[in-house]
Design a protein around this motif. Structure first.
Motif, PDB file in Angstrom:
ATOM      1  N   SER A 143     -15.840   6.078  28.626  1.00 43.06           N
ATOM      2  CA  SER A 143     -15.494   6.139  30.047  1.00 43.06           C
ATOM      3  C   SER A 143     -14.247   6.983  30.297  1.00 43.06           C
ATOM      4  CB  SER A 143     -15.294   4.735  30.620  1.00 43.06           C
ATOM      5  OG  SER A 143     -16.483   3.987  30.489  1.00 43.06           O
ATOM      6  N   VAL A 144     -14.091   8.049  29.504  1.00 47.84           N
ATOM      7  CA  VAL A 144     -12.972   8.985  29.656  1.00 47.84           C
ATOM      8  C   VAL A 144     -13.497  10.192  30.422  1.00 47.84           C
ATOM      9  CG1 VAL A 144     -11.346  10.459  28.430  1.00 47.84           C
ATOM     10  CG2 VAL A 144     -11.881   8.194  27.532  1.00 47.84           C
ATOM     11  N   THR A 145     -12.917  10.465  31.577  1.00 49.81           N
ATOM     12  CA  THR A 145     -13.438  11.528  32.424  1.00 49.81           C
ATOM     13  C   THR A 145     -12.863  12.905  32.117  1.00 49.81           C
ATOM     14  OG1 THR A 145     -11.795  11.021  34.112  1.00 49.81           O
ATOM     15  CG2 THR A 145     -13.956   9.979  34.333  1.00 49.81           C
ATOM     16  N   SER A 146     -11.659  12.971  31.571  1.00 55.17           N
ATOM     17  CA  SER A 146     -11.073  14.278  31.312  1.00 55.17           C
ATOM     18  C   SER A 146      -9.938  14.160  30.297  1.00 55.17           C
ATOM     19  CB  SER A 146     -10.530  14.875  32.611  1.00 55.17           C
ATOM     20  OG  SER A 146      -9.927  16.126  32.378  1.00 55.17           O
ATOM     21  N   VAL A 147     -10.129  14.764  29.117  1.00 54.61           N
ATOM     22  CA  VAL A 147      -9.088  14.814  28.097  1.00 54.61           C
ATOM     23  C   VAL A 147      -8.984  16.230  27.549  1.00 54.61           C
ATOM     24  CG1 VAL A 147      -9.121  12.397  27.372  1.00 54.61           C
ATOM     25  CG2 VAL A 147     -10.710  13.989  26.336  1.00 54.61           C
ATOM     26  N   ARG A 148      -7.778  16.599  27.125  1.00 56.48           N
ATOM     27  CA  ARG A 148      -7.495  17.948  26.639  1.00 56.48           C
ATOM     28  C   ARG A 148      -7.291  17.912  25.127  1.00 56.48           C
ATOM     29  NH1 ARG A 148      -2.913  20.681  25.647  1.00 56.48           N
ATOM     30  NH2 ARG A 148      -1.659  18.964  26.441  1.00 56.48           N
ATOM     31  N   LEU A 149      -7.894  18.872  24.423  1.00 56.94           N
ATOM     32  CA  LEU A 149      -7.757  18.984  22.975  1.00 56.94           C
ATOM     33  C   LEU A 149      -6.361  19.485  22.632  1.00 56.94           C
ATOM     34  CD1 LEU A 149      -8.975  18.890  20.131  1.00 56.94           C
ATOM     35  CD2 LEU A 149      -9.880  21.193  20.539  1.00 56.94           C
ATOM     36  N   GLU A 150      -5.651  18.715  21.792  1.00 49.84           N
ATOM     37  CA  GLU A 150      -4.276  19.063  21.441  1.00 49.84           C
ATOM     38  C   GLU A 150      -4.124  19.587  20.014  1.00 49.84           C
ATOM     39  OE1 GLU A 150      -2.275  15.352  22.354  1.00 49.84           O
ATOM     40  OE2 GLU A 150      -1.756  16.130  24.350  1.00 49.84           O
ATOM     41  N   SER A 151      -4.886  19.012  19.056  1.00 50.53           N
ATOM     42  CA  SER A 151      -4.743  19.419  17.659  1.00 50.53           C
ATOM     43  C   SER A 151      -5.973  18.978  16.875  1.00 50.53           C
ATOM     44  CB  SER A 151      -3.474  18.809  17.053  1.00 50.53           C
ATOM     45  OG  SER A 151      -3.561  17.396  17.037  1.00 50.53           O
TER      46      SER A 151
ATOM     47  N   VAL B  21     -13.669  16.981  10.148  1.00 51.67           N
ATOM     48  CA  VAL B  21     -12.604  17.637  10.904  1.00 51.67           C
ATOM     49  C   VAL B  21     -12.446  16.772  12.148  1.00 51.67           C
ATOM     50  CG1 VAL B  21     -11.938  19.691  12.219  1.00 51.67           C
ATOM     51  CG2 VAL B  21     -13.130  19.939  10.037  1.00 51.67           C
ATOM     52  N   VAL B  22     -11.244  16.263  12.361  1.00 52.81           N
ATOM     53  CA  VAL B  22     -11.000  15.347  13.469  1.00 52.81           C
ATOM     54  C   VAL B  22     -10.268  16.088  14.579  1.00 52.81           C
ATOM     55  CG1 VAL B  22      -9.956  13.179  14.186  1.00 52.81           C
ATOM     56  CG2 VAL B  22     -10.910  13.394  11.886  1.00 52.81           C
ATOM     57  N   LEU B  23     -10.876  16.094  15.761  1.00 52.44           N
ATOM     58  CA  LEU B  23     -10.258  16.703  16.941  1.00 52.44           C
ATOM     59  C   LEU B  23      -9.417  15.636  17.624  1.00 52.44           C
ATOM     60  CD1 LEU B  23     -13.365  18.594  18.373  1.00 52.44           C
ATOM     61  CD2 LEU B  23     -11.725  19.356  16.644  1.00 52.44           C
ATOM     62  N   HIS B  24      -8.164  15.946  17.892  1.00 54.13           N
ATOM     63  CA  HIS B  24      -7.245  14.998  18.516  1.00 54.13           C
ATOM     64  C   HIS B  24      -7.019  15.415  19.971  1.00 54.13           C
ATOM     65  CE1 HIS B  24      -6.448  13.374  14.560  1.00 54.13           C
ATOM     66  NE2 HIS B  24      -6.201  14.595  14.137  1.00 54.13           N
TER      67      HIS B  24
ATOM     68  N   VAL C 253      -7.393   9.888  22.009  1.00 51.11           N
ATOM     69  CA  VAL C 253      -8.844   9.999  21.814  1.00 51.11           C
ATOM     70  C   VAL C 253      -9.116  10.996  20.681  1.00 51.11           C
ATOM     71  CG1 VAL C 253     -11.033  10.674  22.874  1.00 51.11           C
ATOM     72  CG2 VAL C 253      -9.304   9.468  24.231  1.00 51.11           C
ATOM     73  N   ASP C 254      -9.875  10.576  19.665  1.00 56.37           N
ATOM     74  CA  ASP C 254     -10.226  11.428  18.536  1.00 56.37           C
ATOM     75  C   ASP C 254     -11.744  11.582  18.464  1.00 56.37           C
ATOM     76  OD1 ASP C 254      -7.551  11.547  17.828  1.00 56.37           O
ATOM     77  OD2 ASP C 254      -7.734  10.052  16.241  1.00 56.37           O
ATOM     78  N   LYS C 255     -12.179  12.748  17.983  1.00 55.68           N
ATOM     79  CA  LYS C 255     -13.603  12.995  17.764  1.00 55.68           C
ATOM     80  C   LYS C 255     -13.747  13.578  16.365  1.00 55.68           C
ATOM     81  CE  LYS C 255     -17.610  15.506  19.546  1.00 55.68           C
ATOM     82  NZ  LYS C 255     -18.136  16.301  20.660  1.00 55.68           N
ATOM     83  N   ALA C 256     -14.474  12.882  15.488  1.00 57.38           N
ATOM     84  CA  ALA C 256     -14.671  13.331  14.114  1.00 57.38           C
ATOM     85  C   ALA C 256     -15.988  14.104  14.020  1.00 57.38           C
ATOM     86  CB  ALA C 256     -14.685  12.151  13.161  1.00 57.38           C
ATOM     87  N   ILE C 257     -15.904  15.300  13.452  1.00 58.61           N
ATOM     88  CA  ILE C 257     -17.086  16.152  13.277  1.00 58.61           C
ATOM     89  C   ILE C 257     -17.298  16.346  11.779  1.00 58.61           C
ATOM     90  CG2 ILE C 257     -18.068  18.432  13.712  1.00 58.61           C
ATOM     91  CD1 ILE C 257     -16.242  18.616  16.170  1.00 58.61           C
ATOM     92  N   PRO C 258     -18.500  16.070  11.269  1.00 63.26           N
ATOM     93  CA  PRO C 258     -18.751  16.297   9.842  1.00 63.26           C
ATOM     94  C   PRO C 258     -18.475  17.759   9.471  1.00 63.26           C
ATOM     95  CG  PRO C 258     -20.571  15.093  10.839  1.00 63.26           C
ATOM     96  CD  PRO C 258     -19.686  15.573  11.963  1.00 63.26           C
ATOM     97  N   GLU C 259     -17.805  17.966   8.342  1.00 66.07           N
ATOM     98  CA  GLU C 259     -17.503  19.333   7.898  1.00 66.07           C
ATOM     99  C   GLU C 259     -18.751  20.193   7.815  1.00 66.07           C
ATOM    100  OE1 GLU C 259     -15.441  19.165   4.156  1.00 66.07           O
ATOM    101  OE2 GLU C 259     -13.506  19.399   5.149  1.00 66.07           O
ATOM    102  N   SER C 260     -19.891  19.603   7.499  1.00 66.82           N
ATOM    103  CA  SER C 260     -21.136  20.369   7.362  1.00 66.82           C
ATOM    104  C   SER C 260     -21.546  21.029   8.675  1.00 66.82           C
ATOM    105  CB  SER C 260     -22.262  19.474   6.848  1.00 66.82           C
ATOM    106  OG  SER C 260     -22.533  18.431   7.779  1.00 66.82           O
ATOM    107  N   ARG C 261     -21.053  20.538   9.813  1.00 61.64           N
ATOM    108  CA  ARG C 261     -21.373  21.133  11.115  1.00 61.64           C
ATOM    109  C   ARG C 261     -20.343  22.166  11.561  1.00 61.64           C
ATOM    110  NH1 ARG C 261     -21.540  16.922  15.150  1.00 61.64           N
ATOM    111  NH2 ARG C 261     -21.774  18.704  16.521  1.00 61.64           N
ATOM    112  N   VAL C 262     -19.223  22.260  10.849  1.00 61.81           N
ATOM    113  CA  VAL C 262     -18.167  23.207  11.216  1.00 61.81           C
ATOM    114  C   VAL C 262     -18.459  24.544  10.548  1.00 61.81           C
ATOM    115  CG1 VAL C 262     -15.701  23.723  11.075  1.00 61.81           C
ATOM    116  CG2 VAL C 262     -16.468  21.384  11.537  1.00 61.81           C
ATOM    117  N   ARG C 263     -18.560  25.597  11.365  1.00 55.16           N
ATOM    118  CA  ARG C 263     -18.845  26.935  10.845  1.00 55.16           C
ATOM    119  C   ARG C 263     -17.566  27.715  10.564  1.00 55.16           C
ATOM    120  NH1 ARG C 263     -22.551  25.514   8.564  1.00 55.16           N
ATOM    121  NH2 ARG C 263     -24.261  24.639   9.718  1.00 55.16           N
TER     122      ARG C 263
END
Length: 69
Positions: free
Chosen positions: A25-33, A41-44, A49-59
């Motif tokens: 239920s987060v309407t707007s967040v900005r990627l900081e690091s 690879v974890v997007l902060h 709020v963090d979003k973890a992406i499997p390395e296999s999907r990172v190009r």
């Protein structure tokens, strides 16, 4: 100007990218690091709020070094 861009199978995430995360239920967040944690690879985003992406999907991870004036 962004100092990094994470390019994945699904698109790209430049520093400053603004998104919503409906599952939290987060309407707007900005990627900081980002960081590497195990096989992810974890997007902060602002607000803890963090979003973890499997390395296999990172190009690519593209970075720009800060140059002192």
């Amino acid at each position: 100007m962004a100092s990094f861009v994470i390019v994945t199978d699904d698109g790209s995430y430049p520093e400053g990218h603004v998104t919503s995360i409906s599952a939290l239920s987060v309407t707007s967040v900005r990627l900081e690091s980002y960081s590497h944690e195990g096989d992810y690879v974890v997007l902060h985003f602002e607000g803890g709020v963090d979003k973890a992406i499997p390395e296999s999907r990172v190009r690519h991870i593209i970075t720009r070094k800060q140059v002192a004036s």
